[in-house]
Scaffold this motif. Structure first.
Motif, PDB file in Angstrom:
ATOM      1  N   GLU A  14       0.819  -1.218   0.000  1.00 11.85           N
ATOM      2  CA  GLU A  14       0.000   0.000   0.000  1.00 11.85           C
ATOM      3  C   GLU A  14       0.849   1.262   0.000  1.00 11.85           C
ATOM      4  O   GLU A  14       0.582   2.196  -0.742  1.00 11.85           O
ATOM      5  CB  GLU A  14      -0.889   0.045   1.246  1.00 11.85           C
ATOM      6  CG  GLU A  14      -2.041  -0.900   1.257  1.00 11.85           C
ATOM      7  CD  GLU A  14      -2.876  -0.717   2.508  1.00 11.85           C
ATOM      8  OE1 GLU A  14      -4.108  -0.742   2.356  1.00 11.85           O
ATOM      9  OE2 GLU A  14      -2.317  -0.535   3.608  1.00 11.85           O
ATOM     10  N   VAL A  15       1.865   1.281   0.865  1.00 21.51           N
ATOM     11  CA  VAL A  15       2.695   2.471   1.020  1.00 21.51           C
ATOM     12  C   VAL A  15       4.159   2.072   0.869  1.00 21.51           C
ATOM     13  O   VAL A  15       4.634   1.172   1.561  1.00 21.51           O
ATOM     14  CB  VAL A  15       2.476   3.140   2.395  1.00 21.51           C
ATOM     15  CG1 VAL A  15       3.367   4.363   2.537  1.00 21.51           C
ATOM     16  CG2 VAL A  15       1.007   3.508   2.591  1.00 21.51           C
ATOM     17  N   VAL A  16       4.842   2.750  -0.047  1.00 24.38           N
ATOM     18  CA  VAL A  16       6.265   2.526  -0.260  1.00 24.38           C
ATOM     19  C   VAL A  16       6.972   3.859  -0.072  1.00 24.38           C
ATOM     20  O   VAL A  16       6.613   4.860  -0.697  1.00 24.38           O
ATOM     21  CB  VAL A  16       6.561   1.953  -1.658  1.00 24.38           C
ATOM     22  CG1 VAL A  16       8.063   1.811  -1.884  1.00 24.38           C
ATOM     23  CG2 VAL A  16       5.852   0.617  -1.854  1.00 24.38           C
ATOM     24  N   SER A  17       7.958   3.846   0.797  1.00 26.84           N
ATOM     25  CA  SER A  17       8.763   5.030   1.091  1.00 26.84           C
ATOM     26  C   SER A  17      10.174   4.753   0.586  1.00 26.84           C
ATOM     27  O   SER A  17      10.922   4.013   1.208  1.00 26.84           O
ATOM     28  CB  SER A  17       8.749   5.276   2.603  1.00 26.84           C
ATOM     29  OG  SER A  17       9.560   6.358   2.944  1.00 26.84           O
ATOM     30  N   MET A  18      10.510   5.315  -0.573  1.00 23.15           N
ATOM     31  CA  MET A  18      11.833   5.113  -1.157  1.00 23.15           C
ATOM     32  C   MET A  18      12.675   6.333  -0.831  1.00 23.15           C
ATOM     33  O   MET A  18      12.384   7.432  -1.292  1.00 23.15           O
ATOM     34  CB  MET A  18      11.727   4.919  -2.666  1.00 23.15           C
ATOM     35  CG  MET A  18      13.065   4.636  -3.328  1.00 23.15           C
ATOM     36  SD  MET A  18      12.907   4.333  -5.098  1.00 23.15           S
ATOM     37  CE  MET A  18      11.955   2.820  -5.110  1.00 23.15           C
ATOM     38  N   TYR A  19      13.691   6.127   0.006  1.00 30.79           N
ATOM     39  CA  TYR A  19      14.463   7.300   0.413  1.00 30.79           C
ATOM     40  C   TYR A  19      15.834   7.315  -0.242  1.00 30.79           C
ATOM     41  O   TYR A  19      16.421   6.292  -0.565  1.00 30.79           O
ATOM     42  CB  TYR A  19      14.550   7.416   1.930  1.00 30.79           C
ATOM     43  CG  TYR A  19      15.384   6.389   2.642  1.00 30.79           C
ATOM     44  CD1 TYR A  19      16.707   6.649   2.964  1.00 30.79           C
ATOM     45  CD2 TYR A  19      14.838   5.168   3.015  1.00 30.79           C
ATOM     46  CE1 TYR A  19      17.472   5.716   3.643  1.00 30.79           C
ATOM     47  CE2 TYR A  19      15.598   4.232   3.686  1.00 30.79           C
ATOM     48  CZ  TYR A  19      16.919   4.511   3.997  1.00 30.79           C
ATOM     49  OH  TYR A  19      17.675   3.585   4.651  1.00 30.79           O
TER      50      TYR A  19
END
Length: 152
Positions: free
Chosen positions: A21-26
């Motif tokens: 659902e949520v992907v945080s690519m830093y």
């Protein structure tokens, strides 16, 4: 794919983009995060945007709550560190998966926003490279000699 001694699991990253659902690519060098949230509701569309990096997953949950207050807290957030150059997102096929996911869960507006995000990431990368060359926000390992002094 090796990156500075670290192996990147490109298939795993792509699978997360496809399913989570949520992907945080830093991007540690840019001190920025590409946040992708495929959740939607009655008045809420999927989201993609560039946001500041946070120090902990708990901070990301809090920032997501502020950013998308009409949605419940997600069960999880997948966090992906990307230490390669921005162009490698496209070269490795990761960016195509981002676009495909947005086409499936969102629409033309979200895809256009994603393309704007990619342009911004390239601009941030260029700015960071220029800062490194000019020595801004970086310490150099050598200095230019003082005018009139002999080279070491």
């Amino acid at each position: 794919m090796l990156d500075g001694g670290y192996e990147l699991d490109i298939e795993g990253i792509c699978q997360n983009i496809d399913e989570e659902e949520v992907v945080s690519m830093y991007f540690p060098m840019l001190r920025r995060t590409l946040l992708m949230d495929s959740r939607s509701g009655k008045f809420v569309r999927p989201y993609i945007g560039i946001v500041p990096m946070v120090r902990t997953p708990a901070e990301r949950f809090e920032s997501l709550k502020r950013l998308r207050p009409r949605l419940d807290r997600p069960d999880s957030i997948t966090i992906v560190p990307w230490t390669r150059r921005i162009g490698a997102l496209e070269d490795a096929g990761v960016w195509a998966r981002v676009i495909a996911r947005l086409e499936a869960t969102g629409g033309a507006a979200e895809v256009a926003r994603a393309r704007d995000c990619l342009k911004q990431l390239y601009a941030f990368e260029q700015e960071e490279l220029a800062n490194a060359i000019r020595g801004r926000q970086y310490e150099t390992i050598w200095r230019n000699p003082e005018p009139g002094s002999a080279p070491a």
